[in-house]
Design an enzyme around this catalytic site. Structure first.
Site, PDB file in Angstrom:
ATOM      1  N   ARG A 139       5.938 -10.240   2.582  1.00  0.00           N
ATOM      2  CA  ARG A 139       5.460 -10.027   3.622  1.00  0.00           C
ATOM      3  C   ARG A 139       4.325 -11.390   3.995  1.00  0.00           C
ATOM      4  O   ARG A 139       4.319 -12.125   4.765  1.00  0.00           O
ATOM      5  CB  ARG A 139       4.779  -8.604   3.981  1.00  0.00           C
ATOM      6  CG  ARG A 139       4.289  -8.354   5.369  1.00  0.00           C
ATOM      7  CD  ARG A 139       3.882  -6.989   5.615  1.00  0.00           C
ATOM      8  NE  ARG A 139       2.893  -6.782   4.818  1.00  0.00           N
ATOM      9  CZ  ARG A 139       1.685  -6.643   5.112  1.00  0.00           C
ATOM     10  NH1 ARG A 139       1.275  -6.991   6.338  1.00  0.00           N
ATOM     11  NH2 ARG A 139       0.788  -6.369   4.326  1.00  0.00           N
ATOM     12  N   LYS A 140       3.186 -11.259   3.151  1.00  0.00           N
ATOM     13  CA  LYS A 140       2.014 -12.130   2.935  1.00  0.00           C
ATOM     14  C   LYS A 140       1.832 -12.818   1.744  1.00  0.00           C
ATOM     15  O   LYS A 140       1.455 -13.838   1.720  1.00  0.00           O
ATOM     16  CB  LYS A 140       1.047 -11.228   3.698  1.00  0.00           C
ATOM     17  CG  LYS A 140       0.927 -11.040   5.131  1.00  0.00           C
ATOM     18  CD  LYS A 140      -0.574 -10.724   5.643  1.00  0.00           C
ATOM     19  CE  LYS A 140      -0.500 -10.316   7.111  1.00  0.00           C
ATOM     20  NZ  LYS A 140      -1.737  -9.718   7.615  1.00  0.00           N
TER      21      LYS A 140
ATOM     22  N   ARG B 188      -2.452  -4.203  -9.297  1.00  0.00           N
ATOM     23  CA  ARG B 188      -2.742  -5.019  -8.326  1.00  0.00           C
ATOM     24  C   ARG B 188      -3.834  -4.095  -7.846  1.00  0.00           C
ATOM     25  O   ARG B 188      -3.946  -2.795  -7.844  1.00  0.00           O
ATOM     26  CB  ARG B 188      -1.837  -5.251  -7.368  1.00  0.00           C
ATOM     27  CG  ARG B 188      -1.886  -5.804  -6.171  1.00  0.00           C
ATOM     28  CD  ARG B 188      -0.960  -6.082  -5.167  1.00  0.00           C
ATOM     29  NE  ARG B 188      -1.153  -6.866  -4.014  1.00  0.00           N
ATOM     30  CZ  ARG B 188      -0.316  -7.247  -2.969  1.00  0.00           C
ATOM     31  NH1 ARG B 188       1.000  -6.732  -3.152  1.00  0.00           N
ATOM     32  NH2 ARG B 188      -0.739  -7.875  -1.998  1.00  0.00           N
TER      33      ARG B 188
ATOM     34  N   MET C  72      10.049 -18.795  -2.817  1.00  0.00           N
ATOM     35  CA  MET C  72      10.633 -17.548  -3.106  1.00  0.00           C
ATOM     36  C   MET C  72      11.112 -16.935  -1.846  1.00  0.00           C
ATOM     37  O   MET C  72      12.098 -16.343  -1.527  1.00  0.00           O
ATOM     38  CB  MET C  72       9.766 -16.365  -3.843  1.00  0.00           C
ATOM     39  CG  MET C  72       9.565 -17.067  -5.380  1.00  0.00           C
ATOM     40  SD  MET C  72       8.636 -15.832  -6.110  1.00  0.00           S
ATOM     41  CE  MET C  72       9.511 -14.308  -6.083  1.00  0.00           C
TER      42      MET C  72
ATOM     43  N   HIS D 195       9.671   0.070 -12.797  1.00  0.00           N
ATOM     44  CA  HIS D 195       8.360   0.682 -12.315  1.00  0.00           C
ATOM     45  C   HIS D 195       8.032   1.989 -12.990  1.00  0.00           C
ATOM     46  O   HIS D 195       6.982   2.599 -12.629  1.00  0.00           O
ATOM     47  CB  HIS D 195       8.527   0.801 -10.790  1.00  0.00           C
ATOM     48  CG  HIS D 195       8.479  -0.140  -9.667  1.00  0.00           C
ATOM     49  ND1 HIS D 195       7.716  -1.367 -10.020  1.00  0.00           N
ATOM     50  CD2 HIS D 195       9.417  -0.451  -8.859  1.00  0.00           C
ATOM     51  CE1 HIS D 195       8.125  -2.174  -9.084  1.00  0.00           C
ATOM     52  NE2 HIS D 195       9.068  -1.799  -8.313  1.00  0.00           N
TER      53      HIS D 195
ATOM     54  N   LYS E  44       5.120  -2.985  -5.443  1.00  0.00           N
ATOM     55  CA  LYS E  44       4.189  -3.906  -4.740  1.00  0.00           C
ATOM     56  C   LYS E  44       2.957  -4.186  -5.311  1.00  0.00           C
ATOM     57  O   LYS E  44       1.901  -4.553  -4.793  1.00  0.00           O
ATOM     58  CB  LYS E  44       4.049  -3.069  -3.309  1.00  0.00           C
ATOM     59  CG  LYS E  44       4.863  -2.290  -2.626  1.00  0.00           C
ATOM     60  CD  LYS E  44       6.318  -3.186  -2.304  1.00  0.00           C
ATOM     61  CE  LYS E  44       5.826  -4.440  -1.461  1.00  0.00           C
ATOM     62  NZ  LYS E  44       7.002  -5.281  -1.256  1.00  0.00           N
TER      63      LYS E  44
ATOM     64  N   SER F  80       0.722  -2.895   1.403  1.00  0.00           N
ATOM     65  CA  SER F  80       1.952  -3.702   1.293  1.00  0.00           C
ATOM     66  C   SER F  80       3.235  -2.428   1.079  1.00  0.00           C
ATOM     67  O   SER F  80       4.292  -2.784   1.922  1.00  0.00           O
ATOM     68  CB  SER F  80       1.879  -4.207  -0.095  1.00  0.00           C
ATOM     69  OG  SER F  80       3.059  -5.063  -0.521  1.00  0.00           O
TER      70      SER F  80
END
Length: 284
Positions: A246-247, A120, A222, A98, A43, A128
């Site tokens: 999502r956002k 991030r 996307m 990851h 995420k 998220s």
């Protein structure tokens, strides 16, 4: 809902992963000098970066990204399907992971392969992740964001502790074949980030080609494309409409954390990340 598969202290989703594959990917998988790896904690903008790199490789031509699913363009080293694809691929490969540093393929550390690492704001990663995993059948979900908050700080979430993952990988940031980017800087200056990636990969794009990369890697482009938004993923993984994207914003955590949670997180962050220069984290 599924529980975790645990391997050497790290929890992995129970669907799509096997201990044997994770172990083999670390001990036997060969990353070659000409390969490129997209590396993140979950995420953190992984699929956005994959889209950008794919478009750089095609000089902005969207045909590849519009016809081939993202997990086939850049297979995941540690997953069952991704590993199977990668061990049969020839020539320069683009791949994703990851994995924490101690489970990453050992061959990388003897290679000249290029890694792009994106990190991030962990507060946004937490929020998220909560909303993403809640729509999947991949892990056992907590009853509330409050519970997930506690799990996140303890590292009892997919791929373990954000702090340990990030500290270990940021220790590689001075290496010539290791590019570190932040999600926040990517949002603030996407074109500048694309140019930085081009320089790192040794790719020269014309201004109009850069424009195309920018256009086709946008959040909206996307989100509307089923080969990028994971809407093609198998149905037994999805519940309540999985939303990979999502956002796509920075700072959404402020809409979800309580004052007490924000203070607690700040304290933990300061303790865990004390050894890094303050300017490394752009959300500060």
């Amino acid at each position: 809902m599924s529980d975790y598969i645990w391997f050497e202290g790290i929890p992995f989703p129970a669907i799509g992963y096997e201990k044997k594959i994770i172990e083999e990917s670390r001990d036997k998988f060969v990353i070659r000098d000409e390969d490129t790896v997209i590396l993140t904690y979950p995420k953190s903008g992984t699929n956005w970066l994959i889209e950008i790199v794919c478009l750089i490789q095609t000089k902005g031509n969207p045909k590849w990204i519009q016809s081939v699913p993202v997990w086939e363009r850049s297979p995941w080293i540690e997953t069952q399907n991704g590993y199977a694809m990668l061990i049969n691929k020839e020539g320069p490969c683009l791949m994703s992971s990851h994995l924490p540093i101690h489970l990453f393929p050992k061959s990388f550390f003897r290679s000249k392969a290029k890694v792009i690492y994106v990190f991030r704001n962990p507060r946004d990663v937490l929020v998220s992740g909560y909303f993403f995993w809640d729509k999947s059948n991949l892990i056992k979900m907590p009853e509330s964001l409050e519970t997930y908050f506690e799990w996140f700080l303890k590292g009892n979430v997919p791929y373990g502790s954000w702090f340990e993952h990030t500290c270990a990988w940021l220790s590689m940031r001075e290496r010539d074949n290791f590019l570190v980017l932040s999600y926040e800087d990517m949002k603030k200056s996407t074109r500048g980030t694309i140019e930085k990636i081009c320089d790192f990969l040794g790719k020269k794009l014309e201004p109009d080609e850069l424009d195309m990369v920018l256009k086709y890697s946008s959040f909206q482009a996307m989100k509307e494309k089923n080969v990028s938004n994971f809407s093609l993923i198998i149905k037994d993984v999805i519940i309540n409409g999985l939303a990979l994207m999502r956002k796509g914003v920075a700072g959404d955590w402020k809409n979800h954390f309580t004052v007490a949670q924000a203070e607690t997180f700040d304290k933990v962050f300061q303790e865990k990340m004390a050894g890094f220069p303050p300017g490394l984290f752009p959300w500060k």
